[in-house]
Design an enzyme around this catalytic site. Structure first.
Site, PDB file in Angstrom:
ATOM      1  N   CYS A 168      -6.007   7.458 -20.414  1.00 31.69           N
ATOM      2  CA  CYS A 168      -6.162   6.411 -21.425  1.00 31.69           C
ATOM      3  C   CYS A 168      -7.608   6.008 -21.661  1.00 31.69           C
ATOM      4  O   CYS A 168      -7.891   5.234 -22.579  1.00 31.69           O
ATOM      5  CB  CYS A 168      -5.316   5.203 -21.036  1.00 31.69           C
ATOM      6  N   HIS A 308      -7.972  -3.877 -21.755  1.00 30.37           N
ATOM      7  CA  HIS A 308      -7.023  -2.771 -21.687  1.00 30.37           C
ATOM      8  C   HIS A 308      -5.615  -3.321 -21.885  1.00 30.37           C
ATOM      9  O   HIS A 308      -4.832  -2.767 -22.640  1.00 30.37           O
ATOM     10  CB  HIS A 308      -7.165  -2.054 -20.345  1.00 30.37           C
ATOM     11  N   GLU A 319      -6.976  -6.966 -14.334  1.00 29.74           N
ATOM     12  CA  GLU A 319      -8.078  -6.952 -15.295  1.00 29.74           C
ATOM     13  C   GLU A 319      -8.648  -8.352 -15.508  1.00 29.74           C
ATOM     14  O   GLU A 319      -9.874  -8.526 -15.598  1.00 29.74           O
ATOM     15  CB  GLU A 319      -7.613  -6.365 -16.624  1.00 29.74           C
ATOM     16  N   LYS A 340      -3.193  -4.157 -27.948  1.00 30.06           N
ATOM     17  CA  LYS A 340      -2.010  -3.342 -27.639  1.00 30.06           C
ATOM     18  C   LYS A 340      -0.716  -4.113 -27.850  1.00 30.06           C
ATOM     19  O   LYS A 340       0.350  -3.517 -27.952  1.00 30.06           O
ATOM     20  CB  LYS A 340      -2.071  -2.813 -26.202  1.00 30.06           C
ATOM     21  N   HIS A 345       0.376   1.240 -26.901  1.00 28.62           N
ATOM     22  CA  HIS A 345      -0.646   1.934 -26.114  1.00 28.62           C
ATOM     23  C   HIS A 345      -0.826   3.351 -26.658  1.00 28.62           C
ATOM     24  O   HIS A 345       0.053   4.199 -26.513  1.00 28.62           O
ATOM     25  CB  HIS A 345      -0.222   1.971 -24.651  1.00 28.62           C
ATOM     26  N   PHE A 406      -4.810   6.519 -15.951  1.00 27.78           N
ATOM     27  CA  PHE A 406      -4.191   7.056 -14.741  1.00 27.78           C
ATOM     28  C   PHE A 406      -5.201   7.966 -14.028  1.00 27.78           C
ATOM     29  O   PHE A 406      -5.899   8.766 -14.655  1.00 27.78           O
ATOM     30  CB  PHE A 406      -2.944   7.873 -15.085  1.00 27.78           C
TER      31      PHE A 406
END
Length: 419
Positions: A168, A308, A319, A340, A345, A406
């Protein structure tokens, strides 16, 4: 060596909220959700039956049908958004752009690449008679680097050309590489951004198996709910974002429209887990610090952070902890939001699309909201301004965008108003 300054001179977008930058931005500011039941395949037997799909996309408006049939959808998104951005910058062939092809490159991000192509070829093989009948375009359609390849071929761009792959964080890494390429004097213009087309049986099934997706099938539009106490996973999205980065003096010399400057980028790793963020947000903390240091800015200089913010129980809290560690008391002066909540996403394309949200926030002096918030999470500081449910007009001198992938990949970029 004196580093060159880098301007943003062109944008292109294909998103679940609109198929051009103007529609995307207007719907983002209005707080529209792009989530709806999946139309790409029959999802009736899947735990998650909805996604944020690109709607009413007709590649023939940009790509000859014969050519588009040899491209996976992620490449079509890449080609179209790149050409939109070149046209917006006045650098496309039809615009008569002043462009030296040997000084113009393409650096593009995608987390997965030709997912649907791979699935189609595998299905054809395993449902056949065992005879290996594969399309001669299987490999060229599947590989991630084919997207920048097509962009360069179609637009005669002979400078640096490659793909970045970091889940991502892919297109944010592409932006940072493009930024560094220009400020080091290796190119005058770089077409950058990212694209993804993972709303497939494998995409929905794979992320469902990880228990990463929301399962609010009865209410897709409100399923992506970052920071809400009842959040239960992210909503898969798709699309692409193209951004033209250009040497500032080169842009000024040709009288280009300039949106803002890109001034910094940071890259770190969590070194913690293949899918989960570090619980204390160490990687996220360090990447924001690195980006600010690279930009030569202090926390007090930033007005907006596009997080994010995927709407997962662990990720959102980690975060926010990281933001508080980096910004200290200045965290309470920030606007923070997760777009998002509206786009879903977009995986490898998320960084490019969210960078555009930061760029447009500087242009229009407005911060898009985090929608779908109804229940306060006691693990989050209620005094922070998470821009809940409604956009806010404010001065945006500089904005920072985070993307985490990831594998523990973290990337942050900083944009500021031209001075």
């Amino acid at each position: 060596m004196e580093l060159r300054r880098v301007a943003v001179t062109g944008l292109g977008a294909l998103t679940p909220l609109g198929n051009d930058v103007q529609s995307f931005w207007a719907n983002l500011v209005q707080g529209q959700s792009g989530a709806a039941p999946i139309t790409r395949f029959d999802a009736a037997n899947f735990k998650t039956q909805f996604a944020c799909e690109v709607k009413d996309f007709d590649p023939s408006e940009w790509i000859h049908r014969k050519d588009s049939r040899k491209m996976d959808l992620f490449t079509q998104y890449a080609v179209v958004t790149a050409e939109m951005a070149l046209k917006d910058a006045g650098l496309s062939a039809e615009e008569g752009g002043n462009l030296d092809p040997d000084r113009a490159g393409v650096i593009w991000g995608s987390g997965i690449g030709g997912f649907q192509t791979f699935m189609n070829e595998a299905k054809n093989f395993y449902t056949g008679d065992g005879t290996p009948r594969f399309s001669p375009f299987f490999i060229p359609m599947m590989i991630t680097d084919i997207a920048p390849g097509h962009i360069s071929i179609r637009n005669n761009l002979r400078g640096p050309n490659y793909a970045t792959v970091s889940a991502c964080a892919s297109s944010t890494h592409a932006l940072i590489d493009a930024f560094n390429t220009i400020r080091l004097g290796k190119a005058d213009v770089v077409v950058t951004g990212g694209s993804e087309a993972a709303v497939t049986e494998g995409g929905i099934g794979g992320f469902s198996a990880l228990k990463a997706l929301s399962t609010r099938n009865d209410d897709p539009a409100r399923a992506s709910r970052p920071f809400d106490a009842t959040r239960d996973g992210f909503v898969l999205g798709e699309g692409g974002g193209g951004i033209i980065l250009e040497d500032l003096e080169h842009a000024r010399a040709r009288g280009a429209k300039i949106y803002c400057e890109m001034v910094g980028g940071g890259m770190t790793a969590d070194a913690h887990h293949i899918t989960a963020p570090h619980p204390e947000g160490f990687g996220a903390r360090n990447v924001m610090k690195n980006a600010l240091d690279d930009a030569g800015l202090s926390p007090a200089d930033i007005d907006y952070v596009n997080v994010h913010g995927t709407s997962t129980p662990l990720g959102d809290v980690a975060e926010v902890k990281a933001i508080q560690q980096v910004f200290g008391d200045d965290a309470y002066k920030l606007n923070i939001s997760s777009t998002k909540s509206m786009t879903g996403h977009l995986l490898g394309a998320a960084g490019a699309v969210e960078a555009m949200a930061c760029i447009m926030s500087i242009v229009d002096q407005v911060v898009p909201p985090t929608i779908n918030h109804a229940h306060e999470d006691e693990n989050l500081d209620a005094k922070l301004n998470l821009t809940l449910n409604q956009a806010e007009k404010r001065e945006v001198r500089a904005a920072l965008s985070n993307t985490f992938g990831f594998g523990g990949h973290n990337a942050s970029v900083v944009f500021k108003a031209l001075s």
